[in-house]
Each structure stands twice: as C-alpha cells, then as structure tokens.
Design a protein around this motif. Structure first.
Motif, PDB file in Angstrom:
ATOM      1  N   VAL A 102      14.013  10.836  34.656  1.00  0.00           N
ATOM      2  CA  VAL A 102      14.638  11.921  35.398  1.00  0.00           C
ATOM      3  C   VAL A 102      16.027  12.261  34.851  1.00  0.00           C
ATOM      4  O   VAL A 102      16.357  13.421  34.610  1.00  0.00           O
ATOM      5  CB  VAL A 102      14.706  11.553  36.893  1.00  0.00           C
ATOM      6  N   LEU A 103      16.819  11.223  34.605  1.00  0.00           N
ATOM      7  CA  LEU A 103      18.186  11.454  34.109  1.00  0.00           C
ATOM      8  C   LEU A 103      18.162  12.077  32.722  1.00  0.00           C
ATOM      9  O   LEU A 103      18.873  13.050  32.445  1.00  0.00           O
ATOM     10  CB  LEU A 103      18.966  10.135  34.065  1.00  0.00           C
ATOM     11  N   ALA A 104      17.345  11.505  31.884  1.00  0.00           N
ATOM     12  CA  ALA A 104      17.275  12.008  30.518  1.00  0.00           C
ATOM     13  C   ALA A 104      16.763  13.441  30.493  1.00  0.00           C
ATOM     14  O   ALA A 104      17.083  14.219  29.596  1.00  0.00           O
ATOM     15  CB  ALA A 104      16.366  11.106  29.680  1.00  0.00           C
ATOM     16  N   ASP A 105      15.954  13.802  31.497  1.00  0.00           N
ATOM     17  CA  ASP A 105      15.431  15.160  31.569  1.00  0.00           C
ATOM     18  C   ASP A 105      16.448  16.140  32.138  1.00  0.00           C
ATOM     19  O   ASP A 105      16.153  17.312  32.335  1.00  0.00           O
ATOM     20  CB  ASP A 105      14.165  15.202  32.438  1.00  0.00           C
ATOM     21  N   GLY A 106      17.638  15.637  32.426  1.00  0.00           N
ATOM     22  CA  GLY A 106      18.707  16.532  32.855  1.00  0.00           C
ATOM     23  C   GLY A 106      18.764  16.734  34.363  1.00  0.00           C
ATOM     24  O   GLY A 106      19.390  17.674  34.842  1.00  0.00           O
ATOM     25  N   MET A 107      18.052  15.877  35.114  1.00  0.00           N
ATOM     26  CA  MET A 107      18.126  16.015  36.565  1.00  0.00           C
ATOM     27  C   MET A 107      18.846  14.817  37.145  1.00  0.00           C
ATOM     28  O   MET A 107      18.580  13.682  36.755  1.00  0.00           O
ATOM     29  CB  MET A 107      16.725  16.154  37.148  1.00  0.00           C
ATOM     30  N   ASP A 108      19.727  15.083  38.066  1.00  0.00           N
ATOM     31  CA  ASP A 108      20.521  14.006  38.649  1.00  0.00           C
ATOM     32  C   ASP A 108      20.035  13.732  40.066  1.00  0.00           C
ATOM     33  O   ASP A 108      20.103  14.613  40.922  1.00  0.00           O
ATOM     34  CB  ASP A 108      21.997  14.439  38.659  1.00  0.00           C
ATOM     35  N   PRO A 109      19.516  12.520  40.315  1.00  0.00           N
ATOM     36  CA  PRO A 109      19.061  12.196  41.669  1.00  0.00           C
ATOM     37  C   PRO A 109      20.115  12.529  42.719  1.00  0.00           C
ATOM     38  O   PRO A 109      19.798  12.951  43.819  1.00  0.00           O
ATOM     39  CB  PRO A 109      18.812  10.692  41.599  1.00  0.00           C
ATOM     40  N   LEU A 110      21.334  12.347  42.346  1.00  0.00           N
ATOM     41  CA  LEU A 110      22.433  12.588  43.268  1.00  0.00           C
ATOM     42  C   LEU A 110      22.463  14.040  43.729  1.00  0.00           C
ATOM     43  O   LEU A 110      22.810  14.342  44.874  1.00  0.00           O
ATOM     44  CB  LEU A 110      23.735  12.240  42.528  1.00  0.00           C
ATOM     45  N   THR A 144      20.283   3.126  49.331  1.00  0.00           N
ATOM     46  CA  THR A 144      19.995   3.131  47.906  1.00  0.00           C
ATOM     47  C   THR A 144      19.309   1.820  47.541  1.00  0.00           C
ATOM     48  O   THR A 144      19.779   0.753  47.931  1.00  0.00           O
ATOM     49  CB  THR A 144      21.278   3.282  47.083  1.00  0.00           C
ATOM     50  N   ILE A 145      18.233   1.937  46.851  1.00  0.00           N
ATOM     51  CA  ILE A 145      17.515   0.722  46.427  1.00  0.00           C
ATOM     52  C   ILE A 145      17.532   0.658  44.908  1.00  0.00           C
ATOM     53  O   ILE A 145      17.169   1.625  44.226  1.00  0.00           O
ATOM     54  CB  ILE A 145      16.069   0.731  46.958  1.00  0.00           C
ATOM     55  N   SER A 146      18.010  -0.467  44.410  1.00  0.00           N
ATOM     56  CA  SER A 146      18.129  -0.560  42.958  1.00  0.00           C
ATOM     57  C   SER A 146      17.468  -1.826  42.444  1.00  0.00           C
ATOM     58  O   SER A 146      17.892  -2.401  41.453  1.00  0.00           O
ATOM     59  CB  SER A 146      19.607  -0.521  42.555  1.00  0.00           C
ATOM     60  N   THR A 147      16.410  -2.247  43.126  1.00  0.00           N
ATOM     61  CA  THR A 147      15.752  -3.488  42.691  1.00  0.00           C
ATOM     62  C   THR A 147      15.110  -3.334  41.316  1.00  0.00           C
ATOM     63  O   THR A 147      14.871  -4.310  40.627  1.00  0.00           O
ATOM     64  CB  THR A 147      14.644  -3.902  43.686  1.00  0.00           C
ATOM     65  N   GLN A 148      14.835  -2.103  40.949  1.00  0.00           N
ATOM     66  CA  GLN A 148      14.204  -1.892  39.640  1.00  0.00           C
ATOM     67  C   GLN A 148      15.219  -1.901  38.509  1.00  0.00           C
ATOM     68  O   GLN A 148      14.860  -1.874  37.343  1.00  0.00           O
ATOM     69  CB  GLN A 148      13.450  -0.551  39.632  1.00  0.00           C
ATOM     70  N   LEU A 149      16.492  -1.914  38.885  1.00  0.00           N
ATOM     71  CA  LEU A 149      17.538  -1.883  37.871  1.00  0.00           C
ATOM     72  C   LEU A 149      17.610  -3.249  37.193  1.00  0.00           C
ATOM     73  O   LEU A 149      17.901  -4.252  37.854  1.00  0.00           O
ATOM     74  CB  LEU A 149      18.880  -1.556  38.550  1.00  0.00           C
ATOM     75  N   PRO A 150      17.301  -3.315  35.929  1.00  0.00           N
ATOM     76  CA  PRO A 150      17.248  -4.627  35.282  1.00  0.00           C
ATOM     77  C   PRO A 150      18.647  -5.152  34.966  1.00  0.00           C
ATOM     78  O   PRO A 150      19.566  -4.370  34.727  1.00  0.00           O
ATOM     79  CB  PRO A 150      16.468  -4.345  33.999  1.00  0.00           C
ATOM     80  N   GLY A 151      18.764  -6.462  34.974  1.00  0.00           N
ATOM     81  CA  GLY A 151      20.052  -7.050  34.634  1.00  0.00           C
ATOM     82  C   GLY A 151      20.149  -7.256  33.129  1.00  0.00           C
ATOM     83  O   GLY A 151      19.169  -7.075  32.398  1.00  0.00           O
ATOM     84  N   GLY A 152      21.336  -7.597  32.681  1.00  0.00           N
ATOM     85  CA  GLY A 152      21.512  -7.970  31.281  1.00  0.00           C
ATOM     86  C   GLY A 152      21.246  -6.826  30.324  1.00  0.00           C
ATOM     87  O   GLY A 152      21.489  -5.665  30.618  1.00  0.00           O
ATOM     88  N   ASP A 153      20.719  -7.192  29.166  1.00  0.00           N
ATOM     89  CA  ASP A 153      20.568  -6.207  28.091  1.00  0.00           C
ATOM     90  C   ASP A 153      19.373  -5.286  28.280  1.00  0.00           C
ATOM     91  O   ASP A 153      19.212  -4.324  27.543  1.00  0.00           O
ATOM     92  CB  ASP A 153      20.451  -6.939  26.751  1.00  0.00           C
ATOM     93  N   ALA A 154      18.549  -5.591  29.253  1.00  0.00           N
ATOM     94  CA  ALA A 154      17.380  -4.741  29.465  1.00  0.00           C
ATOM     95  C   ALA A 154      17.778  -3.406  30.087  1.00  0.00           C
ATOM     96  O   ALA A 154      17.015  -2.460  30.077  1.00  0.00           O
ATOM     97  CB  ALA A 154      16.365  -5.449  30.363  1.00  0.00           C
ATOM     98  N   PHE A 155      18.978  -3.355  30.608  1.00  0.00           N
ATOM     99  CA  PHE A 155      19.433  -2.133  31.271  1.00  0.00           C
ATOM    100  C   PHE A 155      19.678  -1.032  30.249  1.00  0.00           C
ATOM    101  O   PHE A 155      20.366  -1.224  29.246  1.00  0.00           O
ATOM    102  CB  PHE A 155      20.724  -2.438  32.037  1.00  0.00           C
ATOM    103  N   ASP A 156      19.071   0.112  30.518  1.00  0.00           N
ATOM    104  CA  ASP A 156      19.289   1.266  29.648  1.00  0.00           C
ATOM    105  C   ASP A 156      20.014   2.322  30.473  1.00  0.00           C
ATOM    106  O   ASP A 156      19.464   2.832  31.456  1.00  0.00           O
ATOM    107  CB  ASP A 156      17.923   1.790  29.160  1.00  0.00           C
ATOM    108  N   PRO A 157      21.250   2.633  30.132  1.00  0.00           N
ATOM    109  CA  PRO A 157      22.049   3.522  30.991  1.00  0.00           C
ATOM    110  C   PRO A 157      21.494   4.941  31.090  1.00  0.00           C
ATOM    111  O   PRO A 157      21.922   5.706  31.947  1.00  0.00           O
ATOM    112  CB  PRO A 157      23.419   3.525  30.325  1.00  0.00           C
ATOM    113  N   GLU A 158      20.562   5.272  30.216  1.00  0.00           N
ATOM    114  CA  GLU A 158      20.045   6.638  30.279  1.00  0.00           C
ATOM    115  C   GLU A 158      18.734   6.734  31.060  1.00  0.00           C
ATOM    116  O   GLU A 158      18.153   7.794  31.186  1.00  0.00           O
ATOM    117  CB  GLU A 158      19.871   7.207  28.860  1.00  0.00           C
ATOM    118  N   GLN A 159      18.272   5.578  31.544  1.00  0.00           N
ATOM    119  CA  GLN A 159      17.066   5.601  32.362  1.00  0.00           C
ATOM    120  C   GLN A 159      17.465   5.582  33.822  1.00  0.00           C
ATOM    121  O   GLN A 159      18.541   5.121  34.173  1.00  0.00           O
ATOM    122  CB  GLN A 159      16.215   4.353  32.067  1.00  0.00           C
ATOM    123  N   CYS A 160      16.574   6.070  34.635  1.00  0.00           N
ATOM    124  CA  CYS A 160      16.885   6.101  36.068  1.00  0.00           C
ATOM    125  C   CYS A 160      16.116   4.999  36.779  1.00  0.00           C
ATOM    126  O   CYS A 160      14.901   4.888  36.645  1.00  0.00           O
ATOM    127  CB  CYS A 160      16.516   7.461  36.648  1.00  0.00           C
TER     128      CYS A 160
END
Lengths: 718, 96
Positions: free
Chosen positions: A162-170, A187-203
């Motif tokens: 979604v973010l990469a497609d130019g849409m902001d959930p916010l 806000t639920i962020s359980t899918q947000l991976p910790g450490g290096d698996a996190f990709d800042p451009e993914q939602c």
C-alpha cells in the motif's frame, strides 16, 4: 478422490452456466419485473448449485446459496416484489457464489465466505419488504442522504504494498475523521517484523476503529476503493460487529488474532462466538441492514502478502482457461469435415502412388500423417471420462440400498477411461438399470448373505477399461448369481425358447434381456417388472455395443458391456471379395493367413486349425451371396471380438485404410452383417462388415453343423 | 556522550528508506545512548510511524538506550489519533 476430481469440472461447468443465466436475467430485467420463467430460472440456479455443492461436501456454498434460494423462493411466491435494490443484492449473491467457486481449493477461505454480511443484508431486505414497515435503519440502506448517524466498526488490514503504491493508511483515518467522528482507534502492528527483516517501505499496519457517521455504506465502501484489492477491509455495524471477529482474523497468526480481539474489546465491541453467527443471525432484531459488501469479503479471503495474492490470481486464471465450452454441433461439423479430409487425403495418396513420383508420394504421406493426427486430436475432443456417469452411482446405490434395507458398498475403478461424449449420454440409462438390477436382484438380503457365510455388506463393482479398440464397462456384484434353471424354466414358460433348446450359458443369461422377462419372485419398487433389462439391450444396441454375462450361483454376476470408442471414424482393413471391396475394422483383425489346403479342397468343412485352435471360418462370398467365383489365392482374416474368434475367407488383402463411417440408409437398417459404408480414395463405395454379427453367425453355423453331424452319426448307428 | 539524530522536514515514504538506514546505522555503529529529535518533522505518514514502531523494540533488543525528544505538533497529532503517543515515552533498556 478420482471420482471427485473428475466430476468437479462438470459441476463447475454447470454452476458457471447457471450463474451466467442468472446474471443475464438480472441484467435483462433492470428496471422492470421479471416474469415467472425468469424467476424460476434464477431459483433453479441457486437450488441446483446448492444441491450439487452438497454432493461435493461444499457446505459453505450450500449455506450461502440456501439463503439466496429463500429470497428467490419468496420472490417466486409473490411475497417479495422485485426492485432495483433486490436486483443489486441478487447480483452480488451471484458474484459471491462465483467467488466461492473460485476458492474450492482453499477450504478455509471458503468456510469464511459461508456467511458474509451480504446474508444479513438479504435478511434485512426480506424483513423490511415483508413486514411493510420501513425502519430507519433500512432507510439508510437505500442510501438516503439524510440518514441517521450510524456506528460502524471498521477493520483495515492494509496490504504490504500500500505504501509503495503511494497510498498512506493514515490518510484514510484522516479522511474518516473529517467526515465523521472517530470513536476510537487501535493500531495493531504485530505483523511489523523486528530487526533487519523490517522494510520501511512495506506496510505492516492494521487499524481497528469505531466510526460514527451518517455516511451511507456504499460511500463508506468507496473510501477504500483504491486499497480494497490489496487489503482486507471490513465494515460492520458496530452493534453486531462482535460476531465477525473470526471473519476478520481468518488465516492470521495468533498474535494478530489476539491483538485484534484485545483491540475490539478496547473499542467496546462485545465479541460473540462465531458459531452463533449462522443460527442467530436471523433472530437478531437490532441488526443494521447493511454491512460490508462482497468485494470486502473477497479481500478478506485473500492471504496476506502481495506474492500470495498474485499466485492466487494466476491460479484462478488457469482454472478459467482449462475448459472451453464448445457447441456440440460445431464439433460434429468439424469431425464431418475431417472425415471428408480423410477421404480426400486417401484419394491424393492413391493418385500420388499411381504417378510413381517419389517427391509427391512423400509429401502426400506427410499430409496423411498430419491428417491422422488431426483426426485423433479432434476425436479426443469429444472424449470424456466415463467417471461422469460413474459419479452419480454412489448416490443411487446409497438411496436404493437404504430403500431395500441392504447394506451395499460400491467400488468404482477406471473412472478416467475415456469414451465419446455422445455415448456417455446414452450409456447412463442402460447402466443405471444394470446397477439397480444388481442391487435389487443380485445382492441378497443381509440374512441370506449371513446364512451363506458371506459378509453382511454386499459389494457392487463398477469398472471401465479399454480393450482392443473398444471400451469395456463391467458391473459386478457378489450376490446370489443368476439361476440358469430358473431362467430356462421361465423362458420356456414364456415361449421364448423351446423346452429342448440347447443353449450356452451366455445365451441363457442373455434371455434376461428379453422383453417382459423377470425371474424375481418378488417385484420390488426398483426392478423386477421385467421392463428395464430390455431397455438395456436396446440402449446398447443403439451404441453398437454388446453385453456378456458371467455368473456363478452363490458367488455373483458380472455384466460386461463392450462398446466401440467412437461412432465416426475407424481404422479399417480393406479386403476384396470378387470385384467388391469391404472394410473390416482394424481393431478386430488379429492376423491374416493364406488359406490352408485342407480348407480349400472341401467346401463343407468350415473350420480352421490355427496352431491347434479350432476356429469357425465364414466364406464371405458365399455368406454375402456375391455370386463371384472364388479367387485363385484366397486368404483368411482372423478376427476376434470379445472372447470369440473366427476366420473370414476373402480373396485379396488390400491393406489399412482410414474409414469414415457413413451410416446406411433406413432401407438397410435391418442388415445384420453390414454396419455402414465408406467412400474409398478412388470414389468407390465399400461396405463395412459388422464383425460381431459375423462371428455370431459363424458360431451359430458351427453349432448347427455340429448338431447336424451328431444327428447324422446317431442315424448311422441305428 | 549521546548520539543524536534529528529528523527534519518531510518524513514520508519518500524518506523512509533513508531514515531507516540512518537509524539502523546509529543503532549498530555507535555505542552511545541514542537521542532522536522529532521536533523538526513537518510532514508525516504511516511509514514514519512504522519506523518508530520498529525502532523502539529494536533499540531494546540491541541494548541501546533510546530517548525521543518532544515531537512536532504534526507528529504528536498523528500518534494521538493512532493511539500510539505512548511510544515516545518508552526508553531503551540501557537506562534501567
């Protein structure tokens, strides 16, 4: 499993056809009232899909179509009137069923689609229409702009891209906050991976929020139009949202499920058990009429992650293209044309060979090979698996055995064996009679079975396989077997045979196919009235098929049906008798031999010693009364059909030839030895010999000769 | 000694990769406590929220003390709407 797999395409085929019919009706009636025929057709569509889905154990589809069926039934009965809103609802039902059909491979997804909010809408609509009083809630359903403010629970699980497609959930939250009132957001962020698996451009975000607004649902839906495809968006009326927890957390990991549950509790949603959804949905009075729409449900079923979604789309596409429905007449035309092409090709071949130009011979040979492939390919298009018929038997056996109080197990094998589509259709009835007969007369009652030392459960086997150019279908049972003495007694009593007739076992068994013949002492509902088995015989004769019966008293009976694979084109073997040319189907030819001397010298002897095996020999010239003097060097073509073999005496062997069967006219339909005609490359007509009939004749002659000889022998003794 | 990073101006998906890299390096390449200044942020979208959601447990995991300064009004409002204001108060494990 194989029956399931083979029958499933047929079910899908049918379901899509029914849905298409329903859709086109709904499209046609836009703005006007459908007539009773159209209503019936729509009802039938839902009803049939429901029924078939039940057979396949697709309970989710059954549940959903049941609701749709109810509405259509009420419509049919005049309890409901048809308007645009209902039209839209029904179209969405259509879409939903279609979507469900695409998820057959994902049972868990399918299950989650059983009770979409659409059902509540249907029920609400139903209530509103039938009770006649329009509640304020229902009014908002019709998108009245001045509708009262409503409370919604909105669950937004955004897709990764979604973010990469130019849409902001916010931005959705901001928009909602502007056009209504946010009653709380988690806000639920359980899918947000910790450490290096996190990709800042993914939602990785998910919002659960309570929203108060006068915005009609349709408009609310539109808000999420652009993310709907990639995200899981659910909108529920706040009052009833508690039941949908399982729906919105379908297929998600435990941490997320718990987080959503906690969030909902924070938001003040009372979570109910999912099981109550189905049973109590109808009873809930305060239900708001509209919830989420179909596309949301579709989004909900999608696995998280863009990759998973993409593969899913691909799969859907391939299932769609796996079958093309073609009008049967088009295929028939094509086959006819190919028949002509075969003839023309053979003619070209002949001319080329006569010209002696090797290049030309070679090119016509190549064309002949291609024609052969086209022929095979086209014929295979008409081939369907016999499982299509077999698959209806488990149900029949279950019902019939229940009715008779017998316990019967059906074993099916060879369901993948293919035969011509037109034959499959005509084979259904005869086969049904044989199976019913096996259950009713073949399998004994439980007491009799136990007394005979057999297991209480009777067995019926259905089997199909290919054998020397024909398809063989066996229906076997381990029941009481056929009682020869009873059959003969009955046949004599009915005047079918004379009391002193000498009949082979097979001939005795075949008597049961005579009209009005039944040895059953008791006439049951299912069979025993003596109609039926002659239907079998006629049905099979129409297909150029034969039936053999093996039976042993106390052990069971085996019906063996033998049918040609196709009715249109065969590989033939050309023979010459005098000046006439005949075609013998190549599949029955075993070998060709020169006429042995002993056969030539004595015309009365019509037997051949083939490496120790005695075969009856039929002099075709004599048999067909051609009146031609026999050729100088005669040959015997050894043919077999089923378990019988015979020799056919001919003058010349001309070789293989692809034969397009042209049926003989009505005038010749009584001819037993000729099954059709064909046109040779030279333009001459050749008759196709009916080998099973010829073998039968040769055998009868053999028996008659033998009987005659013993009579003579006896006379000489005296 | 404290390693201070200041986030300024627009912090949206367009800067997300860069901001994330900067913070990742700060966590992995320095040993000092990390101070994140957020007062200069003028534009925010979900990506920055996600980065903050990632940063807090990540710092804790790596044992790096983390403090975040007063957020800009824009950021504060967003975090409030999302119910996430509390993450700014969280501090790295090192302080305990």
């Amino acid at each position: 499993m194989s029956e399931y797999d083979s029958a499933l395409p047929a079910f899908l085929d049918e379901a899509h056809e029914l849905l298409a019919a329903m859709e086109s009706i709904l499209m046609d009636v836009q703005g006007q009232q459908p007539d009773s025929e159209q209503l019936n057709a729509m009802f039938r569509a839902m009803h049939t899909i429901k029924g078939s889905s039940g057979l396949f154990g697709l309970d989710a589809i059954v549940r959903f179509t049941h609701e749709a069926e109810n509405v259509l039934d009420a419509l049919r009965a005049g309890e409901l009137s048809f308007d645009d809103e209902l039209n839209t609802l029904l179209l969405r039902c259509h879409d939903h069923v279609k979507a469900m059909l695409q998820e057959l491979d994902h049972p868990d997804v399918l299950a989650s689609m059983a009770a979409p909010p659409l059902i509540d809408e249907l029920k609400a609509y139903f209530r509103q229409q039938t009770s006649g009083d329009i509640s304020p809630l229902a009014a908002s359903a019709t998108e009245a702009p001045a509708a009262a403010e409503q409370s919604w629970l909105i669950s937004l699980r955004f897709g990764r891209e979604v973010l990469a497609d130019g849409m902001d959930p916010l931005s959705f939250v901001r928009y909602l906050a502007e056009s209504g009132e946010l009653g709380g957001l988690q806000t639920i962020s359980t899918q947000l991976p910790g450490g290096d698996a996190f990709d800042p451009e993914q939602c990785y975000l998910r919002f659960e929020l309570v929203y108060h607004s006068a915005m009609p649902l349709a408009k609310l839906n539109d808000v999420f139009e652009f993310v709907r495809e990639s995200s899981q968006i659910h909108i529920f009326p706040l009052a009833t949202a508690g039941r949908y927890l399982a729906t919105v957390t379908q297929g998600q990991d435990e941490a997320e499920q718990q987080a959503v549950a906690a969030a909902w509790q924070q938001l003040g949603v009372v979570i109910e058990a999912e099981a109550e959804v189905v049973t109590e949905a109808a009873a809930v009075e305060a239900v708001a009429p509209l919830a989420s729409n179909l596309q949301f449900a579709q989004a909900a079923k999608q696995a998280s992650g863009a990759v998973a979604r993409k593969t899913e789309h691909k799969e859907t596409k391939t299932t769609e293209t796996r079958f093309i429905k073609v009008e049967a007449s088009k295929l028939d035309n094509l086959i006819n044309l190919i028949g002509e092409l075969v003839i023309a090709g053979a003619a070209a071949n002949l001319i080329a060979r006569r010209s002696g130009q090797s290049a030309q011979i070679e090119s016509t040979a190549t064309i002949a090979t291609l024609i052969e492939q086209i022929r095979a390919g086209t014929l295979s298009m008409r081939m369907v698996q016999i499982g299509e018929i077999f698959s209806r038997f488990p149900r029949v056996v279950r019902d019939v055995s229940k009715e008779l109080g017998k316990s019967i197990e059906l074993h099916i094998s060879g369901a993948e064996t293919e035969l011509d589509k037109s034959m499959v259709e005509k084979l259904g009835d005869p086969l049904m009679h044989i199976v019913r007969n096996a259950i009713d007369h073949g399998i004994e009652s439980v007491e009799t079975r136990l007394a005979a030392g057999k297991s209480a459960t009777g067995n019926v086997w259905l089997n199909a396989y290919h054998e020397s150019g024909s398809i063989v279908i066996e229906v076997a049972d381990d029941g009481g077997g056929l009682r020869k003495d009873k059959i003969v007694a009955k046949a004599v009593a009915n005047g079918l045979i004379s009391a002193d007739a000498m009949l082979s076992d097979n001939e005795i068994y075949k008597l049961i196919f005579e009209p009005g013949f039944s040895t059953a002492e008791q006439i049951s509902n299912i069979s025993g009235r003596g109609v039926g088995m002659d239907v079998v015989k006629r049905g099979l004769e129409a297909l150029r098929g034969t039936i053999d019966i093996d039976s042993a008293v106390g052990e069971g009976t085996n019906f063996r049906i033998r049918l040609p694979l196709t009715l249109a084109i065969i590989d033939g073997f050309l023979v010459q008798i005098g000046k006439s040319t005949f075609v013998i189907p190549l599949e029955v030819v075993v070998e060709c031999i020169e006429v042995p001397d002993d056969l030539k010298s004595d015309g009365t002897h019509s037997h051949l010693n083939l490496r120790g095996e005695v075969l009856p020999v039929l002099n075709l010239s004599e048999f067909l009364e051609l009146g031609e003097p026999p050729g100088k060097r005669q040959n015997v073509v050894v043919v077999n059909y089923g378990e019988s073999k015979a020799g056919l005496l001919v003058d010349n062997l001309l070789g293989e030839f692809q034969t397009v069967i042209k049926p003989l006219g009505q005038l010749f339909s009584h001819l037993r030895a000729i099954s059709g005609s064909t046109i040779l490359g030279s333009g001459e007509v050749a008759l196709i010999l009916d080998v099973p009939a010829l073998i039968e004749f040769a055998k009868q002659k053999e028996v008659a000769d033998f009987a005659g000889q013993t009579e003579q022998g006896r006379a000489q003794l005296h | 000694m404290t390693h201070t990073i200041q986030l300024l101006g627009e912090q949206t998906i367009y800067q997300a990769r860069q901001t994330h890299t900067q913070l990742w390096q700060a966590l992995h390449e320095h040993n000092e406590p990390l101070q994140l200044e957020l007062a200069g942020v003028t534009e925010v979208d979900s990506s920055l929220v996600q980065i903050l959601l990632w940063l807090v447990p990540e710092a804790k995991r790596l044992g790096r003390p983390l403090t975040m300064g007063e957020p800009s009004a824009v950021l504060a409002e967003v975090l409030a709407v999302l119910g996430l204001s509390a993450i700014l108060q969280s501090e790295g494990a090192g302080h305990e």
